[in-house]
Design a protein around this motif. Structure first.
Motif, PDB file in Angstrom:
ATOM      1  N   THR A 182       3.697 -27.341  40.398  1.00 19.68           N
ATOM      2  CA  THR A 182       5.013 -26.820  40.655  1.00 19.68           C
ATOM      3  C   THR A 182       5.461 -27.057  42.093  1.00 19.68           C
ATOM      4  OG1 THR A 182       4.107 -24.513  41.115  1.00 19.68           O
ATOM      5  CG2 THR A 182       4.436 -25.183  38.631  1.00 19.68           C
ATOM      6  N   PRO A 183       6.822 -26.943  42.251  1.00 16.81           N
ATOM      7  CA  PRO A 183       7.142 -27.185  43.625  1.00 16.81           C
ATOM      8  C   PRO A 183       6.594 -26.128  44.711  1.00 16.81           C
ATOM      9  CG  PRO A 183       8.945 -27.552  42.027  1.00 16.81           C
ATOM     10  CD  PRO A 183       7.675 -26.973  41.284  1.00 16.81           C
ATOM     11  N   THR A 184       6.244 -25.094  44.177  1.00 16.57           N
ATOM     12  CA  THR A 184       5.675 -23.983  45.004  1.00 16.57           C
ATOM     13  C   THR A 184       4.202 -24.066  45.289  1.00 16.57           C
ATOM     14  OG1 THR A 184       5.139 -22.479  43.234  1.00 16.57           O
ATOM     15  CG2 THR A 184       7.400 -22.343  44.002  1.00 16.57           C
ATOM     16  N   GLY A 185       3.717 -24.939  44.355  1.00 15.38           N
ATOM     17  CA  GLY A 185       2.102 -25.095  44.632  1.00 15.38           C
ATOM     18  C   GLY A 185       1.250 -24.082  43.926  1.00 15.38           C
ATOM     19  N   ARG A 186       2.104 -23.087  43.581  1.00 14.52           N
ATOM     20  CA  ARG A 186       1.351 -21.606  42.691  1.00 14.52           C
ATOM     21  C   ARG A 186       1.217 -22.138  41.384  1.00 14.52           C
ATOM     22  NH1 ARG A 186       4.592 -19.326  46.789  1.00 14.52           N
ATOM     23  NH2 ARG A 186       6.242 -18.692  45.135  1.00 14.52           N
ATOM     24  N   GLY A 187       1.092 -23.084  40.746  1.00 12.06           N
ATOM     25  CA  GLY A 187       0.780 -23.458  39.490  1.00 12.06           C
ATOM     26  C   GLY A 187       0.903 -24.721  39.144  1.00 12.06           C
ATOM     27  N   TYR A 200       0.353 -22.998  33.616  1.00 13.53           N
ATOM     28  CA  TYR A 200      -0.547 -21.955  34.245  1.00 13.53           C
ATOM     29  C   TYR A 200       0.028 -21.658  35.694  1.00 13.53           C
ATOM     30  CZ  TYR A 200      -3.563 -23.586  30.906  1.00 13.53           C
ATOM     31  OH  TYR A 200      -4.149 -23.761  29.659  1.00 13.53           O
ATOM     32  N   GLY A 201      -0.064 -20.220  36.241  1.00 15.30           N
ATOM     33  CA  GLY A 201       0.534 -19.813  37.417  1.00 15.30           C
ATOM     34  C   GLY A 201       1.888 -19.799  37.266  1.00 15.30           C
ATOM     35  N   ASP A 202       2.849 -19.934  38.053  1.00 19.63           N
ATOM     36  CA  ASP A 202       4.277 -19.859  38.150  1.00 19.63           C
ATOM     37  C   ASP A 202       4.885 -21.058  37.402  1.00 19.63           C
ATOM     38  OD1 ASP A 202       3.988 -22.088  39.890  1.00 19.63           O
ATOM     39  OD2 ASP A 202       5.300 -20.896  41.476  1.00 19.63           O
TER      40      ASP A 202
END
Length: 447
Positions: A182-187, A200-202
C-alpha cells in the motif's frame, strides 16, 4: 561453428516470377537454413530467461526489469546499478524492487536470496529459513530500511523495519503470483493466479477477478487508493479508484505479460512482457503493443509479415514467435544494406556475439512492382522448403523482421530467427509441409 551450409545457401539464388509480371513484378528470395549457425563451447542451463518482474523509479520516468538469470534491463532515465547473474548461484531470479531514492534496487531469487545494488542495503534473506513455496516477490518499505519477501503460498518474511500484517494459512504452492504494498507501507495486497485478492494491514479489499479472466494473472500494483491487475495476455483491470489507462490485450503474440508497476509520482502504470520490452500507459501514453508498430509503409509490411508468420505456426499447432527488438533492429539494418549494396545474406554469426542466442537463421527477399505486397514475399517463402523450415521451425522462439522501401518502390525484407541460449539444445525438426498456406490473401502492405 559450422560454415558450409551458409556458404552453400548464399550461392543459391532462386528467381520466382509471379504470373503477370507487370502486376506483381519479380520476386527473388534466399534463406540461411534453420540450424545453419550453432554456438559451441557454451554452458547452457536448462532454464529460459524471460523477464520476470518490473519496478519503477520514484519519479516515474524510468523502470527496471529483471530476468530469470538475474540480468537487469533499464528503461527511461533509470540507471543500471548491476546484475545478479553471478551472485545468484544458479537460483532463479523472480523479482526486483527499487529503493525510495531510485539509486538502487533489490533483486530476490526463488530460494529467498536477496541481492543488493546501488544504495540498496541488505537486511536479511529467507535462504536459510523454513519456507512454504517459492519466493515470488520482494517489496520495499516506504523508508527503504527494510523489505518483505512473499512466497507463492502466501508466506511473508519481514526484514529491517518491515512489519508482518498477516498472511493466508491455507493456500497451496503456486497460488500467489504477485504482491503490492500500500502507499503508506502499512499493508499489502496479494493476488492469486486465478485472480483472487487478499488484503492485509491497511490494504482494503477493492475487488477480485475470480471467474473473470481466462488467462492467468501476471501482476498487481497499487494505484491511488486501489490497485491494478494485469493478466498474461495483457488485459488490465482497475479497482477501488484506480484508473484503467490502456492495455495490450492479445497484442503480444507469444510474448506474455509478466509484471506491472506503478509510481506514486505519475498517473498510470508500466507493463513488462517476457521478451523484456516495457510499455507505459497514462492519459498521454498508450503504446499499441508488441511487435512491429508504426504507420510507415515499411513498418506496415513488417507487421503483416509477422502476423502471417505466426498465423502459419498457429495453424500447425506451433507456438508463436515472440517479437525481439534487437533482432528487428538487425533485420531493418540489413534490409537497408541490401538496397544499397545488393541482394545477399548477412553474416548471421554476428547474432551470436553476445551469447544471448545459440541458434539463428535468416530469410531474405526483395520484390519490385507497384502492386507487390508483403504477402508476395510470405507466399514465396512458404513455397520454398528452406524458408518454410525457418518460418515453421519448433527450434526458434524469437524473431525480428525488417523491411526497407527503396526509392524506386522495391521492397527488401529480412527475417532474423533466434533461440535463447538458456533454453538448451534445439529439438530435431524436419521440413514442414507447405500446404495449406494459411495466409495467402494478397493484403495491402506495399512499398
Amino acid at each position: 561453428m559450422e560454415r558450409n551450409p551458409i556458404e552453400q545457401s548464399r550461392r543459391r539464388r532462386v528467381a520466382f516470377i509471379v504470373l503477370g509480371l507487370s502486376l506483381f513484378g519479380l520476386v527473388r528470395f534466399d534463406a540461411a537454413p534453420a540450424g545453419a549457425v550453432n554456438a559451441t563451447a557454451m554452458s547452457v542451463p536448462l532454464l529460459s530467461t524471460p523477464a520476470m518482474s518490473i519496478t519503477a523509479n520514484p519519479v516515474g520516468n524510468g523502470t527496471w526489469s529483471v530476468s530469470v538469470d538475474g540480468r537487469v534491463t533499464r528503461a527511461g532515465t533509470a540507471n543500471l546499478y548491476g546484475h545478479a547473474t553471478d551472485e545468484r548461484g544458479g537460483a532463479m531470479v523472480t523479482s526486483i524492487a527499487a529503493t525510495p531514492t531510485g539509486r538502487g534496487y533489490w533483486v530476490a531469487s526463488h530460494n529467498g536470496g536477496v541481492y543488493t545494488h546501488g544504495d540498496a542495503r541488505f537486511y536479511g534473506s529467507a535462504a536459510n529459513q523454513a519456507r512454504r513455496g517459492t519466493v515470488i516477490d520482494i517489496e520495499a518499505t516506504v523508508t527503504g530500511n527494510g523489505y518483505w519477501l512473499f512466497t507463492d503460498a502466501g508466506q511473508v518474511f519481514a526484514f529491517g523495519d518491515a512489519q508482518r500484517y498477516g498472511q493466508p494459512t491455507s493456500l497451496t504452492k503456486g497460488s500467489i503470483v504477485d504482491v503490492a504494498r500500500t502507499p503508506t507501507g502499512r499493508g499489502y495486497w496479494m493476488v492469486s493466479r486465478k485472480g483472487g485478492v487478499y488484503a492485509y494491514g491497511d490494504a482494503k479489499w477493492k475487488g477480485t477477478l475470480w471467474q473473470v479472466t481466462v488467462a492467468d494473472v501476471a501482476g498487481i500494483s497499487a494505484s491511488g487508493p486501489g490497485y491494478v491487475i494485469v493478466n498474461e495476455k495483457g488485459r488490465v483491470w482497475a479497482f477501488g479508484g484506480a484508473r484503467h489507462r490502456g492495455d495490450i490485450r492479445n497484442r503480444c503474440i507469444g510474448n506474455p505479460v509478466t509484471g506491472i508497476a506503478t509510481s506514486p509520482s505519475v498517473t498510470g502504470y508500466f507493463i513488462v512482457v517476457a521478451g523484456g520490452e516495457s510499455f507505459a500507459f497514462s492519459p498521454t501514453s498508450q503504446p499499441p503493443g508488441c511487435g512491429p508498430n508504426g504507420s510507415s509503409k515499411a513498418e506496415r509490411a513488417a507487421k503483416d509479415l509477422f502476423d502471417r508468420l505466426n498465423a502459419e505456426r498457429a495453424a500447425r499447432g506451433l507456438p508463436a514467435l515472440r517479437w525481439d527488438t534487437k533482432l528487428a533492429g538487425e533485420a531493418i539494418a540489413w534490409s537497408g544494406e541490401m538496397s544499397r549494396s545488393g541482394f545477399r545474406h548477412s553474416n548471421i554469426g554476428r547474432l551470436l556475439g553476445d551469447g544471448r542466442l545459440n541458434l539463428v537463421g535468416e530469410n531474405i527477399a526483395w520484390a519490385r512492382g507497384s502492386t507487390v505486397t508483403a504477402a508476395s514475399l510470405h507466399i514465396a517463402w512458404m513455397e520454398s522448403s528452406g524458408h518454410r523450415a525457418n518460418l515453421l521451425s519448433p527450434s526458434y522462439q524469437v524473431v525480428g523482421i525488417g523491411v526497407h522501401c527503396a526509392g524506386d518502390g522495391t521492397m527488401y525484407a529480412t527475417q532474423e530467427f533466434g533461440r535463447l541460449a538458456t533454453s538448451g539444445s534445439a529439438p530435431a525438426a524436419g521440413t514442414p509441409p507447405q500446404n495449406p498456406i494459411t495466409r495467402s490473401e494478397p493484403g495491402n502492405a506495399t512499398c
